[in-house]
Enzyme design. Structure first.
Site, PDB file in Angstrom:
ATOM      1  N   HIS A  52      -8.003   9.373  -1.740  1.00  0.00           N
ATOM      2  CA  HIS A  52      -7.331   9.357  -0.435  1.00  0.00           C
ATOM      3  C   HIS A  52      -8.205   9.915   0.690  1.00  0.00           C
ATOM      4  O   HIS A  52      -8.232   9.371   1.795  1.00  0.00           O
ATOM      5  CB  HIS A  52      -6.023  10.152  -0.534  1.00  0.00           C
TER       6      HIS A  52
ATOM      7  N   ASP B  94       0.844  -1.201   0.000  1.00  0.00           N
ATOM      8  CA  ASP B  94       0.000   0.000   0.000  1.00  0.00           C
ATOM      9  C   ASP B  94       0.878   1.249   0.000  1.00  0.00           C
ATOM     10  O   ASP B  94       1.754   1.403   0.848  1.00  0.00           O
ATOM     11  CB  ASP B  94      -0.902   0.008   1.240  1.00  0.00           C
TER      12      ASP B  94
ATOM     13  N   TYR C  55       2.756  10.006  -0.320  1.00  0.00           N
ATOM     14  CA  TYR C  55       3.858   9.477   0.492  1.00  0.00           C
ATOM     15  C   TYR C  55       5.215   9.743  -0.147  1.00  0.00           C
ATOM     16  O   TYR C  55       6.247   9.553   0.501  1.00  0.00           O
ATOM     17  CB  TYR C  55       3.712   7.959   0.695  1.00  0.00           C
TER      18      TYR C  55
ATOM     19  N   LYS D  39      -3.022   6.009  -4.244  1.00  0.00           N
ATOM     20  CA  LYS D  39      -4.163   6.878  -3.938  1.00  0.00           C
ATOM     21  C   LYS D  39      -4.070   8.224  -4.638  1.00  0.00           C
ATOM     22  O   LYS D  39      -2.988   8.787  -4.804  1.00  0.00           O
ATOM     23  CB  LYS D  39      -4.242   7.098  -2.416  1.00  0.00           C
TER      24      LYS D  39
END
Length: 315
Positions: A113, A46, A51, A80
């Protein structure tokens, strides 16, 4: 170590019932962690555009495919759509960015998200602010964003689509218009915030729940979250020759949640995956229920003024 079972998704695809979380890790650290995870049996990874580690994760996955350790079809890669890309015309471009970062031909599961959006400034500004310092929000309705997400499935860029951090009312509203139903709602879920009502609500509508931060942020100094440092949980763990963390993850699995614990340590990854060879008793599950305070680690208070902020109702 027992094999990881699968969760059957409502579109016919399957998702491994345990994944590796990767938030707040990047560069060579996460590249090595993903390689180690694949080596010990993880197939569900994931990540998210926000990120800033998609490139490193894609590099690790491609390396393991090139080695012959796994096939692309073995892997379940999740990323996401970030809040600044909610405008429908931005969605395809944002997905293409993620595909380019990962250097993969498709994404297994692509999630919105958060249900609220931020104002788009440029491709690099994740956390835009107004002149007064407050968060710059957009008024894009997530229904419109979802319609653009559906197009990604038609293009073949993604296999499945879903949402993250949506509450029950938002899920219900989305289902009234969705041509393609969300397969997953990824939410914060741990023994501290067990999400039993939201999980049942989603399961009744054939939507799977993935749980991020499934172990909270363990702190030996403050002995939080409580379940990780409780003597009775330690006794349950001893009974099964497990750790309190494994008891917490097993508890979530038995609630019907797919946990995605983050770790960059190979031994911890092995421990986190070793939760499918025992079953908690009803009494043990009821005791684990007692740790549910509903306290969140992620509440995104900077977006409270958005009509789509999801944390203003019970579930």
């Amino acid at each position: 170590m027992s094999a990881v079972p699968f969760v059957q998704l409502n579109d016919g695809n399957r998702m491994p019932a345990l994944g590796l979380g990767t938030c707040a890790s990047s560069g060579s650290e996460i590249e090595k962690a993903v390689k180690d995870a694949i080596d010990v049996g993880y197939r569900h990874i994931d990540t998210a555009w926000a990120y800033e580690n998609e490139h490193s994760i894609g590099k690790a996955v491609r390396s393991k495919i090139a080695e012959g350790a796994v096939k692309r079809s073995d892997m379940f890669i999740v990323t996401k759509l970030w809040n600044t890309f909610h405008e429908p015309h931005q969605v395809e471009r944002a997905c293409r960015q993620s595909l380019n970062n990962l250097q993969l031909d498709y994404i297994d599961l692509y999630l919105i998200h958060f249900p609220f959006g931020y104002a788009y400034k440029n491709d690099h500004e994740q956390w835009p602010r107004n002149p007064d310092g407050t968060r710059a929000l957009s008024n894009v309705d997530f229904i419109d964003t979802w319609t653009a997400m559906e197009r990604l499935v038609e293009l073949g860029w993604v296999k499945s689509i879903g949402v993250s951090n949506f509450n029950s009312e938002q899920i219900a509203r989305l289902l009234t218009v969705a041509k393609i139903r969300p397969v997953v709602n990824q939410v914060e879920c741990s023994p501290t915030i067990s999400q039993k009502k939201l999980t049942k609500f989603c399961k009744d509508r054939d939507i799977a729940i993935t749980g991020f931060c499934p172990l909270g942020h363990p702190s030996p100094a403050s002995k939080t979250p409580a379940f990780m440092y409780d003597g009775r949980v330690e006794a349950i763990a001893d009974k099964y020759n497990k750790t309190p963390a494994q008891i917490g993850l097993r508890y979530l699995h038995e609630l019907g949640v797919t946990p995605i614990p983050k770790s960059v340590r190979k031994q911890r990854m092995i421990e986190n995956m070793s939760i499918f060879d025992f079953t908690l008793t009803n009494e043990e599950k009821q005791f684990m229920d007692s740790f549910n305070t509903g306290q969140r680690l992620v509440a995104m208070y900077d977006a409270r003024k958005s009509p789509y902020w999801p944390y203003g109702i019970k579930f």
